[in-house]
Write a protein that holds these residues in place. Structure first.
Motif, short mmCIF file in Angstrom:
data_model
loop_
_atom_site.label_atom_id
_atom_site.label_comp_id
_atom_site.label_asym_id
_atom_site.label_seq_id
_atom_site.Cartn_x
_atom_site.Cartn_y
_atom_site.Cartn_z
N ALA A 50 34.93 35.49 58.23
CA ALA A 50 36.21 35.90 58.83
C ALA A 50 36.35 37.41 58.94
O ALA A 50 37.10 37.90 59.78
CB ALA A 50 37.37 35.33 58.00
N GLY A 51 35.65 38.16 58.08
CA GLY A 51 35.80 39.62 58.09
C GLY A 51 37.11 40.04 57.45
O GLY A 51 37.74 41.00 57.89
N LYS A 52 37.52 39.32 56.39
CA LYS A 52 38.78 39.66 55.71
C LYS A 52 38.54 39.60 54.19
O LYS A 52 38.42 38.50 53.63
CB LYS A 52 39.87 38.66 56.12
N ALA A 53 38.46 40.77 53.59
CA ALA A 53 38.19 40.83 52.14
C ALA A 53 39.24 40.06 51.35
O ALA A 53 40.43 40.13 51.66
CB ALA A 53 38.18 42.29 51.69
N GLY A 54 38.79 39.30 50.37
CA GLY A 54 39.70 38.59 49.47
C GLY A 54 40.37 37.37 50.08
O GLY A 54 41.26 36.79 49.47
N LEU A 55 39.92 36.95 51.27
CA LEU A 55 40.57 35.79 51.93
C LEU A 55 40.44 34.52 51.08
O LEU A 55 41.39 33.75 50.96
CB LEU A 55 39.94 35.56 53.32
N ILE A 56 39.27 34.32 50.51
CA ILE A 56 39.02 33.07 49.80
C ILE A 56 39.19 33.26 48.29
O ILE A 56 38.37 33.89 47.62
CB ILE A 56 37.61 32.50 50.13
N THR A 57 40.28 32.71 47.78
CA THR A 57 40.62 32.76 46.36
C THR A 57 40.34 31.37 45.76
O THR A 57 40.16 30.40 46.52
CB THR A 57 42.10 33.14 46.21
N PRO A 58 40.29 31.26 44.41
CA PRO A 58 39.88 29.98 43.82
C PRO A 58 40.73 28.78 44.27
O PRO A 58 40.21 27.67 44.38
CB PRO A 58 40.06 30.23 42.32
N ASP A 101 29.16 33.25 51.58
CA ASP A 101 30.04 34.33 52.06
C ASP A 101 29.28 35.20 53.07
O ASP A 101 28.37 35.94 52.71
CB ASP A 101 30.47 35.17 50.84
N VAL A 102 29.68 35.11 54.32
CA VAL A 102 29.01 35.88 55.38
C VAL A 102 29.69 37.24 55.59
O VAL A 102 29.09 38.18 56.08
CB VAL A 102 29.00 35.08 56.71
N GLY A 103 30.93 37.34 55.20
CA GLY A 103 31.74 38.54 55.48
C GLY A 103 31.14 39.83 54.93
O GLY A 103 30.48 39.83 53.88
#
Ligand code: NAD
Length: 304
Positions: free
Chosen positions: A212-220, A231-233
């Protein structure tokens, strides 16, 4: 339990040795092998990537051509450069580095690349073949994700895979590649988030691929216990102290670091497997590009 952190650098090094042998084999049969990058103008990010490709070609001992016309070149002139590269026997693969200046259409340039030199699968012909599952060149970053999963023994058939991101160069081709392998694929994107539905999908994922190119988007809370998280970002963020204030460097400017889209430290405690950033998918992307270049060389020299 903490997740297994996939050592993508080790995978890349292993691939490097395998691919070096293939390069030697092509050369011993009289084929020349090389990559040409096409950068129009001086875009900073594209220039950084160009340098990286040049260094990589030197390291792998393959030819490198830097096609870098000025930003005010006409579209016609740039197409002519592509045609010259198409006819250049030293060039096995052409890598257009975007963005192009506004007066130059991506479509015109990409459509003029010889489909057998389209090593990052930008051409609609190769994207069409990818969709049909008759792949000549799969794009490098999406195939790096597949390579990681293959090396980890993932059984794609019926696997619940959720992709976050639907760009033409990353998210969409990852989804297609996984679908071609008979996974059950859900593709999510910014509108999924805006509709408040991201967690609904991601928490059902056995494999969660995030681009997505958005740091911290995916949290637990967005991750299923034991999931495989890729994680491709790639994002540059400020380094903060424990109070959330930026830490300054010796020049008095905020220190920065590279992170992915996944909150790595927190998600690592919930996931089963996870790729880091840096030293993750990006490390393998170059190898996939090289694999495609070798394939292109073989096709062009009747060695395939
Ligand atoms: P892009 O900007 O073209 O696409 C981003 C995608 O993410 C879009 O589909 C968008 O809808 C989606 N998105 C954005 N915010 C979202 C949100 N809040 N919730 C859900 N979806 C959201 O970017 P891209 O070119 O596809 O690259 C994605 C990331 O991957 C970037 O960080 C880029 O730097 C990185 N990248 C890494 C490599 C590598 O080799 N590791 C290669 C290419 C790109």
């Amino acid at each position: 339990m903490s997740a297994k952190v996939i050592d993508c650098v080790a995978i890349a090094n292993e691939m490097k040795e395998e691919l070096k042998k293939e390069i030697e084999d092509c050369k011993s049969k009289g084929a020349s092998i090389g990559i040409a990058t096409l950068l129009v103008g001086e875009d900073f990010g594209a220039k950084m990537y160009r340098k990286q490709v040049e260094k990589f070609c030197q390291e792998m001992d393959i030819d490198y051509i830097n096609a870098n016309p000025p930003a005010d070149s006409s579209e016609e002139d740039v197409v002519k450069i592509v045609n010259d590269l198409n006819n250049n026997k030293k060039v096995s693969g052409i890598l257009p580095l975007r963005p192009f200046p506004e007066h130059i259409s991506d479509y015109a340039i990409i459509n003029s690349i010889d489909v057998n030199k389209d090593i990052d699968c930008f051409h609609p012909y190769n994207m069409g073949k990818l969709t049909l599952g008759e792949i000549t060149f799969a794009p490098a970053t999406p195939s790096a994700c597949i390579e990681i999963m293959d090396r980890e023994g993932v059984n794609f058939e019926g696997a619940e895979i959720v992709v976050v991101g639907h760009s033409n160069i990353v998210g969409k081709p990852i989804s297609i590649l996984a679908l071609n392998r008979n996974a059950t694929v859900t593709t999510t994107h910014i509108f999924t988030s805006m509709a408040g539905n991201l967690a609904k999908h991601t928490t059902g994922a056995d494999i969660l691929i995030v681009a997505a190119g958005k740091a911290g988007l995916i949290t637990p809370d967005l991750v299923k216990e034991g999931a495989f998280v890729i994680d491709v970002g790639i994002n540059r963020v400020k380094v903060l102290d424990e109070n959330g204030n930026p830490i300054l460097n010796e020049k008095g400017k905020p220190k920065t670091k590279t992170v992915g889209d996944v909150d790595f430290d927190a998600v690592k405690e919930k996931a089963g497997k996870i790729t880091p950033v840096p030293g993750g998918v990006g490390a393998i992307t170059n190898m996939m590009l090289l694999r495609n270049t070798i394939k292109a060389c073989k096709i062009q020299n009747g060695l395939a």
